[in-house]
Design a protein around this motif. Structure first.
Motif, PDB file in Angstrom:
ATOM      1  N   PHE A 142       0.838  -1.192   0.000  1.00 18.20           N
ATOM      2  CA  PHE A 142       0.000   0.000   0.000  1.00 18.20           C
ATOM      3  C   PHE A 142       0.877   1.247   0.000  1.00 18.20           C
ATOM      4  CE2 PHE A 142      -2.533  -3.290   2.155  1.00 18.20           C
ATOM      5  CZ  PHE A 142      -3.706  -3.236   1.416  1.00 18.20           C
ATOM      6  N   LYS A 143       0.297   2.361  -0.377  1.00 16.02           N
ATOM      7  CA  LYS A 143       1.013   3.633  -0.345  1.00 16.02           C
ATOM      8  C   LYS A 143       1.302   4.048   1.085  1.00 16.02           C
ATOM      9  CE  LYS A 143       0.658   8.436  -2.000  1.00 16.02           C
ATOM     10  NZ  LYS A 143      -0.193   9.397  -2.758  1.00 16.02           N
ATOM     11  N   TYR A 144       0.338   3.799   1.981  1.00 12.32           N
ATOM     12  CA  TYR A 144       0.481   4.179   3.388  1.00 12.32           C
ATOM     13  C   TYR A 144       0.473   2.912   4.257  1.00 12.32           C
ATOM     14  CZ  TYR A 144      -1.202   8.635   1.459  1.00 12.32           C
ATOM     15  OH  TYR A 144      -1.375   9.768   0.704  1.00 12.32           O
ATOM     16  N   THR A 145       1.311   2.895   5.283  1.00 14.52           N
ATOM     17  CA  THR A 145       1.344   1.727   6.170  1.00 14.52           C
ATOM     18  C   THR A 145       0.053   1.588   6.961  1.00 14.52           C
ATOM     19  OG1 THR A 145       2.434   3.044   7.897  1.00 14.52           O
ATOM     20  CG2 THR A 145       3.858   1.821   6.392  1.00 14.52           C
ATOM     21  N   LYS A 146      -0.613   2.704   7.234  1.00 16.96           N
ATOM     22  CA  LYS A 146      -1.865   2.652   7.991  1.00 16.96           C
ATOM     23  C   LYS A 146      -2.982   1.974   7.195  1.00 16.96           C
ATOM     24  CE  LYS A 146      -1.218   4.682  12.061  1.00 16.96           C
ATOM     25  NZ  LYS A 146      -1.480   3.969  13.336  1.00 16.96           N
ATOM     26  N   THR A 147      -2.871   1.972   5.865  1.00 14.57           N
ATOM     27  CA  THR A 147      -3.893   1.301   5.061  1.00 14.57           C
ATOM     28  C   THR A 147      -3.903  -0.195   5.367  1.00 14.57           C
ATOM     29  OG1 THR A 147      -3.463   2.920   3.310  1.00 14.57           O
ATOM     30  CG2 THR A 147      -4.783   1.000   2.732  1.00 14.57           C
ATOM     31  N   LYS A 148      -2.721  -0.760   5.471  1.00 16.14           N
ATOM     32  CA  LYS A 148      -2.614  -2.178   5.825  1.00 16.14           C
ATOM     33  C   LYS A 148      -3.220  -2.430   7.195  1.00 16.14           C
ATOM     34  CE  LYS A 148       0.989  -5.598   6.857  1.00 16.14           C
ATOM     35  NZ  LYS A 148       2.447  -5.846   6.846  1.00 16.14           N
ATOM     36  N   GLU A 149      -3.050  -1.489   8.113  1.00 18.35           N
ATOM     37  CA  GLU A 149      -3.616  -1.663   9.454  1.00 18.35           C
ATOM     38  C   GLU A 149      -5.135  -1.624   9.416  1.00 18.35           C
ATOM     39  OE1 GLU A 149      -3.009   0.016  14.024  1.00 18.35           O
ATOM     40  OE2 GLU A 149      -1.845   0.880  12.358  1.00 18.35           O
ATOM     41  N   ILE A 150      -5.695  -0.827   8.511  1.00 17.88           N
ATOM     42  CA  ILE A 150      -7.156  -0.825   8.350  1.00 17.88           C
ATOM     43  C   ILE A 150      -7.631  -2.212   7.930  1.00 17.88           C
ATOM     44  CG2 ILE A 150      -9.061   0.012   6.915  1.00 17.88           C
ATOM     45  CD1 ILE A 150      -7.769   2.739   6.908  1.00 17.88           C
ATOM     46  N   VAL A 151      -6.926  -2.827   6.983  1.00 21.31           N
ATOM     47  CA  VAL A 151      -7.307  -4.182   6.551  1.00 21.31           C
ATOM     48  C   VAL A 151      -7.218  -5.146   7.726  1.00 21.31           C
ATOM     49  CG1 VAL A 151      -6.820  -6.069   4.965  1.00 21.31           C
ATOM     50  CG2 VAL A 151      -6.539  -3.708   4.203  1.00 21.31           C
ATOM     51  N   ALA A 152      -6.165  -5.008   8.528  1.00 20.19           N
ATOM     52  CA  ALA A 152      -6.019  -5.872   9.707  1.00 20.19           C
ATOM     53  C   ALA A 152      -7.218  -5.713  10.639  1.00 20.19           C
ATOM     54  CB  ALA A 152      -4.725  -5.531  10.442  1.00 20.19           C
ATOM     55  N   LEU A 153      -7.648  -4.486  10.846  1.00 22.75           N
ATOM     56  CA  LEU A 153      -8.794  -4.235  11.718  1.00 22.75           C
ATOM     57  C   LEU A 153     -10.063  -4.862  11.154  1.00 22.75           C
ATOM     58  CD1 LEU A 153      -9.957  -2.769  14.218  1.00 22.75           C
ATOM     59  CD2 LEU A 153     -10.275  -0.753  12.753  1.00 22.75           C
ATOM     60  N   LEU A 154     -10.261  -4.738   9.855  1.00 22.97           N
ATOM     61  CA  LEU A 154     -11.449  -5.320   9.227  1.00 22.97           C
ATOM     62  C   LEU A 154     -11.417  -6.843   9.309  1.00 22.97           C
ATOM     63  CD1 LEU A 154     -11.788  -3.094   6.018  1.00 22.97           C
ATOM     64  CD2 LEU A 154     -12.834  -2.760   8.271  1.00 22.97           C
ATOM     65  N   VAL A 155     -10.235  -7.434   9.114  1.00 27.74           N
ATOM     66  CA  VAL A 155     -10.098  -8.888   9.255  1.00 27.74           C
ATOM     67  C   VAL A 155     -10.424  -9.293  10.694  1.00 27.74           C
ATOM     68  CG1 VAL A 155      -8.449 -10.798   9.250  1.00 27.74           C
ATOM     69  CG2 VAL A 155      -8.456  -9.153   7.365  1.00 27.74           C
ATOM     70  N   ASN A 156      -9.883  -8.555  11.664  1.00 29.09           N
ATOM     71  CA  ASN A 156     -10.142  -8.827  13.081  1.00 29.09           C
ATOM     72  C   ASN A 156     -11.635  -8.771  13.394  1.00 29.09           C
ATOM     73  OD1 ASN A 156      -9.005  -8.821  16.060  1.00 29.09           O
ATOM     74  ND2 ASN A 156     -10.513  -7.168  15.979  1.00 29.09           N
ATOM     75  N   ASN A 157     -12.366  -7.873  12.725  1.00 30.10           N
ATOM     76  CA  ASN A 157     -13.801  -7.694  13.000  1.00 30.10           C
ATOM     77  C   ASN A 157     -14.670  -8.677  12.231  1.00 30.10           C
ATOM     78  OD1 ASN A 157     -13.034  -5.674  14.703  1.00 30.10           O
ATOM     79  ND2 ASN A 157     -13.767  -3.992  13.439  1.00 30.10           N
ATOM     80  N   ARG A 158     -14.067  -9.529  11.425  1.00 30.32           N
ATOM     81  CA  ARG A 158     -14.708 -10.701  10.817  1.00 30.32           C
ATOM     82  C   ARG A 158     -16.019 -10.400  10.095  1.00 30.32           C
ATOM     83  NH1 ARG A 158     -14.886 -14.864  15.606  1.00 30.32           N
ATOM     84  NH2 ARG A 158     -15.088 -12.948  16.823  1.00 30.32           N
ATOM     85  N   GLY A 159     -15.985  -9.412   9.210  1.00 31.72           N
ATOM     86  CA  GLY A 159     -17.147  -9.134   8.371  1.00 31.72           C
ATOM     87  C   GLY A 159     -18.092  -8.091   8.918  1.00 31.72           C
ATOM     88  N   ALA A 160     -17.901  -7.656  10.157  1.00 29.53           N
ATOM     89  CA  ALA A 160     -18.775  -6.623  10.724  1.00 29.53           C
ATOM     90  C   ALA A 160     -18.421  -5.265  10.127  1.00 29.53           C
ATOM     91  CB  ALA A 160     -18.626  -6.580  12.239  1.00 29.53           C
ATOM     92  N   GLN A 161     -19.433  -4.471   9.825  1.00 29.32           N
ATOM     93  CA  GLN A 161     -19.180  -3.110   9.356  1.00 29.32           C
ATOM     94  C   GLN A 161     -18.491  -2.312  10.466  1.00 29.32           C
ATOM     95  OE1 GLN A 161     -19.573  -1.323   6.498  1.00 29.32           O
ATOM     96  NE2 GLN A 161     -20.275  -3.091   5.316  1.00 29.32           N
ATOM     97  N   THR A 162     -17.393  -1.660  10.125  1.00 28.77           N
ATOM     98  CA  THR A 162     -16.590  -0.905  11.076  1.00 28.77           C
ATOM     99  C   THR A 162     -16.638   0.559  10.680  1.00 28.77           C
ATOM    100  OG1 THR A 162     -15.136  -2.827  11.328  1.00 28.77           O
ATOM    101  CG2 THR A 162     -14.312  -0.705  12.144  1.00 28.77           C
ATOM    102  N   THR A 163     -17.136   1.416  11.553  1.00 28.97           N
ATOM    103  CA  THR A 163     -17.343   2.814  11.206  1.00 28.97           C
ATOM    104  C   THR A 163     -16.019   3.569  11.138  1.00 28.97           C
ATOM    105  OG1 THR A 163     -17.565   3.586  13.493  1.00 28.97           O
ATOM    106  CG2 THR A 163     -19.562   2.758  12.406  1.00 28.97           C
ATOM    107  N   ASN A 164     -16.069   4.723  10.484  1.00 32.03           N
ATOM    108  CA  ASN A 164     -14.885   5.578  10.423  1.00 32.03           C
ATOM    109  C   ASN A 164     -14.407   5.943  11.824  1.00 32.03           C
ATOM    110  OD1 ASN A 164     -14.966   5.531   7.644  1.00 32.03           O
ATOM    111  ND2 ASN A 164     -15.921   7.543   7.444  1.00 32.03           N
ATOM    112  N   GLY A 165     -15.357   6.217  12.713  1.00 28.97           N
ATOM    113  CA  GLY A 165     -14.993   6.560  14.090  1.00 28.97           C
ATOM    114  C   GLY A 165     -14.287   5.423  14.790  1.00 28.97           C
ATOM    115  N   GLU A 166     -14.752   4.201  14.570  1.00 28.78           N
ATOM    116  CA  GLU A 166     -14.112   3.035  15.182  1.00 28.78           C
ATOM    117  C   GLU A 166     -12.713   2.812  14.602  1.00 28.78           C
ATOM    118  OE1 GLU A 166     -18.100   0.358  16.161  1.00 28.78           O
ATOM    119  OE2 GLU A 166     -17.185   0.298  14.167  1.00 28.78           O
TER     120      GLU A 166
END
Length: 269
Positions: free
Chosen positions: A146-170
């Motif tokens: 990714f261009k930004y390292t934080k983008t990869k962390e977003i994917v990690a968070l979404l994987v951790n949340n196992r399909g649940a919609q994760t808000t921008n605030g979260e």
């Protein structure tokens, strides 16, 4: 398996639907008499096989096939045509088959049995998320950059949340906790979301990230993941949890504790 049929007119829908239903009774079949609603359906879910009339009125069949390949590179394109001159262009697209009209059932059945991309290969997920140890993301066996390292962390968070919609605030709360100005972080998050979209579009990983207004989720059925496999199969999984989970991040502590508890319970059995 998702099978899409796009025909020259609505009158051709019923015979094609009956023919394909008899040949592929377990498939999710979508049959349309024009290209525009078929395009809308194709954007919603991955297409494995597309039976396309080359003489579509609004959009040529070859153009429709090209669009599908942009979305899903391993889609099997089967063209129906009364014009043999399209053969060269279809071959350039690496179409799975070309059939003359009117359609003969035995010929269509043969094409379905001899797909360019067999179903076993289609079932192979292109994206692998490694969560045990450090989090890593691989597409076709290569690390996703990714261009930004934080983008990869977003994917990690979404994987951790196992399909649940994760808000921008979260997402902001997890990635930055109480660090910095929320408004500035919101602007930065917009850049990260764009980086995520651009990277997945470049890799033709459409449909993996599910977007709603102000939230994101990951399509768990579109990725292979050691976490998901282990939670589903436990000791029978080819991946084994050994106490390490997304080590480079601090926010997964709740999931980490849950995994430890599950592992301890398995040891006591």
């Amino acid at each position: 398996m998702n099978v899409l049929a796009v025909l020259e007119n609505e009158a051709a829908q019923l015979p094609m639907t009956e023919m394909l239903s008899a040949m592929e009774p377990d498939a999710n079949l979508m049959c349309f008499g024009s290209s525009l609603p078929a395009l809308a359906a194709a954007r919603q879910q991955e297409i494995d096989i597309a039976v396309i009339d080359a003489a579509l009125p609004e959009l040529s069949g070859l153009d429709f096939g090209s669009y599908l390949q942009e979305l899903y590179p391993n889609v099997n394109l089967i063209y129906l045509t009364a014009d043999r001159s399209i053969g060269f262009e279809a071959l350039r697209q690496h179409a799975s088959g070309i059939l003359p009209k009117p359609i003969v059932e035995t010929q269509l059945r043969r094409e379905l049995n001899e797909l360019r991309y067999p179903q076993a290969e289609q079932n192979r997920k292109r994206l692998f998320a490694q969560t045990f140890g450090n989090f890593e993301l691989f597409a076709d066996g290569k690390p996703v950059v990714f261009k930004y390292t934080k983008t990869k962390e977003i994917v990690a968070l979404l994987v951790n949340n196992r399909g649940a919609q994760t808000t921008n605030g979260e997402i902001i709360a997890s990635l930055w906790e109480d660090d910095g100005d929320p408004e500035k972080k919101g602007s930065y998050l917009s850049n990260l979301r764009q980086d995520l979209q651009n990277t997945f579009n470049r890799l033709k990983l459409n449909g993996v990230i599910l977007k709603q207004r102000g939230s994101l989720a990951i399509a768990t059925d579109r990725i292979e993941c050691d976490l998901y496999d282990w939670l589903d199969k436990k000791q029978k999984s080819k991946y084994q949890y050994l106490g390490d989970y997304m080590n480079q991040y601090s926010w997964p502590e709740v999931m980490h504790a849950q995994l430890d508890e599950i592992a301890w319970s398995l040891d006591e059995e």
